[in-house]
Design an enzyme around this catalytic site. Structure first.
Site, PDB file in Angstrom:
ATOM      1  CG  MET A  14       9.304  23.422  -1.535  1.00 41.72           C
ATOM      2  SD  MET A  14       8.116  24.336  -2.517  1.00 41.72           S
ATOM      3  CE  MET A  14       7.117  25.127  -1.280  1.00 41.72           C
TER       4      MET A  14
ATOM      5  CE1 TYR B 191      13.253  31.796   2.403  1.00 39.03           C
ATOM      6  CE2 TYR B 191      13.247  29.388   2.319  1.00 39.03           C
ATOM      7  CZ  TYR B 191      13.050  30.614   1.702  1.00 39.03           C
ATOM      8  OH  TYR B 191      12.628  30.655   0.399  1.00 39.03           O
TER       9      TYR B 191
ATOM     10  CE  LYS C  23      -0.293  -0.368   5.050  1.00 38.51           C
ATOM     11  NZ  LYS C  23      -1.137  -0.842   6.176  1.00 38.51           N
TER      12      LYS C  23
ATOM     13  NE  ARG D 229      -6.740   0.648  11.246  1.00 37.51           N
ATOM     14  CZ  ARG D 229      -5.522   0.433  10.790  1.00 37.51           C
ATOM     15  NH1 ARG D 229      -4.560   1.320  10.975  1.00 37.51           N
ATOM     16  NH2 ARG D 229      -5.223  -0.661  10.133  1.00 37.51           N
TER      17      ARG D 229
HETATM   18  C1  LIG Z   1      -0.501  -1.813   6.847  1.00 39.23           C
HETATM   19  C2  LIG Z   1      -1.119  -3.059   7.353  1.00 39.23           C
HETATM   20  C3  LIG Z   1      -0.346  -4.208   7.546  1.00 39.23           C
HETATM   21  C4  LIG Z   1       1.172  -4.223   7.412  1.00 39.23           C
HETATM   22  O1  LIG Z   1       1.747  -3.730   8.619  1.00 39.23           O
HETATM   23  P1  LIG Z   1       3.327  -3.683   8.832  1.00 39.23           P
HETATM   24  O2  LIG Z   1       3.472  -3.227  10.234  1.00 39.23           O
HETATM   25  O3  LIG Z   1       3.861  -2.694   7.858  1.00 39.23           O
HETATM   26  O4  LIG Z   1       3.855  -5.047   8.597  1.00 39.23           O
HETATM   27  C5  LIG Z   1      -0.997  -5.381   7.894  1.00 39.23           C
HETATM   28  N1  LIG Z   1      -2.342  -5.404   8.059  1.00 39.23           N
HETATM   29  C6  LIG Z   1      -3.107  -4.307   7.919  1.00 39.23           C
HETATM   30  C7  LIG Z   1      -4.584  -4.407   8.140  1.00 39.23           C
HETATM   31  C8  LIG Z   1      -2.532  -3.100   7.577  1.00 39.23           C
HETATM   32  O5  LIG Z   1      -3.285  -2.004   7.455  1.00 39.23           O
END
Ligand SMILES: *Cc1c(COP(=O)(O)O)cnc(C)c1O
Length: 369
Positions: free
Chosen positions: A304, A256, A36, A127
């Site tokens: 920047m 800056y 992701k 969550r």
């Molecule tokens: C991002 C995520 C992971 C991976 O977590 P890491 O700590 O990067 O290994 C696994 N499960 C869910 C639901 C996540 O959102």
């Protein structure tokens, strides 16, 4: 001359990290690589390919369009979208033949034909998922009862796997284990999964049928220490270059707000990287950079597009020299974990926060891709 700043990603390191994680797994458990957020900044498609070459058998993303990106690149591995999805995103996920996560009965009614579903129990993360085992069972039942849907898995997510010695992790694991047993009995053949990287490294009992590893596949330590302690290799190096070198007399300043004023005569180097590249402004006067194999302090405000580095009064550095912000040069090394500590954040955010202006280049142990 290099681009302003490049993130050099060693695909062989990702491959080896995956192979190392797989060796850790309980018999029968498989590895899902979490790619992701553009593969935690490493590039989702190249990272996914390397992970699959290293033995990962599943891919996980958070957003539906991330699934489409992987499919468009020709990746055919089983794919799970872990995030909450709108109606539109459900169609996108379906078009990408990606599995989705569900925990409400009403949501099941919205699923496009052909969707494969993982039911999520919230065992304490607070969550996504339902906290109610009965609701999770009803969702699973409803999916299983629909001819046009497939119940593919049951899952949870840990809140404190990265906090060693914490007992909440154990309680979440117990809750999920009980649920998993129930699910296994009612729906044989589904895939049970719970562990992120920290849980995978910490607790074999959390492996079930599949582990979802993100941060560790990139060679970042989920425990925020040295990844070498977990036998992980950082895959990403952030490099820029010395674009200019200039003398700086005592009393002269840089940047800056004049937040650096030279106490004695020195030489400054200017690097074309800044917060517009994801090199955060909070690193002003608080980071090191490797130039000619030595640690040099970043001085003054990060702007920047540029930062300044104190090369010392006897500097031999010249324009065109490589500057390493994350990674190794000579015998010196700067870890993403160090940068994170200085920023008061975690390594995840350091690499994920590298902006598109940083060019990603790929290699295998130094050989260009
Ligand atoms: C991002 C995520 C992971 C991976 O977590 P890491 O700590 O990067 O290994 C696994 N499960 C869910 C639901 C996540 O959102």
């Amino acid at each position: 001359m290099p681009a302003r700043a490049v993130a050099a990603v060693n695909l062989s390191a990702i491959e080896r990290n995956c192979a190392r994680l797989r060796r850790e797994l309980r018999a029968g458990a498989r590895l899902a690589a979490v790619v992701k957020a553009n593969g935690y900044g490493h590039g989702a498609v190249p990272a996914a390919r390397a992970a699959l070459a290293g033995g990962a058998e599943w891919l996980c993303v958070a957003a539906a369009h991330e699934a489409s990106e992987l499919r468009a690149a020709g990746l055919e591995a089983p794919l799970l979208v872990m995030g909450a999805l709108s109606r539109e995103e459900l169609e996108v996920a379906a078009a990408a033949s990606a599995d989705v996560v569900a925990w409400r009965e009403a949501f099941v009614e919205r699923l496009p034909a052909g969707t494969r579903v993982h039911v999520k129990l919230d065992t304490g993360m607070g969550r996504l998922g339902t906290r109610d085992v009965e609701e999770a069972r009803r969702v699973a039942e409803r999916v299983a009862a629909r001819d046009h849907l497939t119940l593919a898995g049951a899952m949870t997510h840990f809140a404190t796997a990265d906090e060693r010695g914490d007992d909440f992790f154990g309680r979440q694991l117990e809750r999920f284990a009980a649920f998993a047993e129930l699910m296994r009995a009612e729906h044989p053949g589904i895939v049970l999964h719970a562990a992120n990287s920290a849980a995978t490294l910490r607790e074999p009992a959390a492996h079930f049928d599949l582990v979802r590893c993100g941060v560790a596949i990139y060679g970042l330590d989920p425990f925020q220490e040295d990844p070498a302690a977990q036998d992980l290799e950082p895959a990403l190096e952030l490099r820029s270059w010395v674009a200019d070198v200039k003398p700086c007399a005592a009393g002269e300043s840089a940047g800056y707000g004049r937040r650096f004023v030279a106490e004695q005569e020195t030489v400054l180097g200017v690097l074309p990287i800044g917060y517009g590249d994801g090199w955060r402004r909070a690193l002003s006067n608080d980071a090191d950079v490797l130039v000619r194999g030595a640690r040099r302090p970043l001085v003054g405000t990060v702007s920047m597009d540029n930062v300044t580095v104190d090369l010392g009064p006897h500097a031999t550095a010249a324009p065109g020299d490589e500057a390493v912000l994350i990674g190794a040069q000579g015998s010196e090394r700067i870890l993403a974990e160090e940068v994170a500590r200085r920023l008061g954040t975690i390594n995840y955010e350091v690499t994920t926060g590298l902006l598109p202006r940083v060019e990603r280049v790929y290699h295998r142990d130094g050989r260009p891709e």
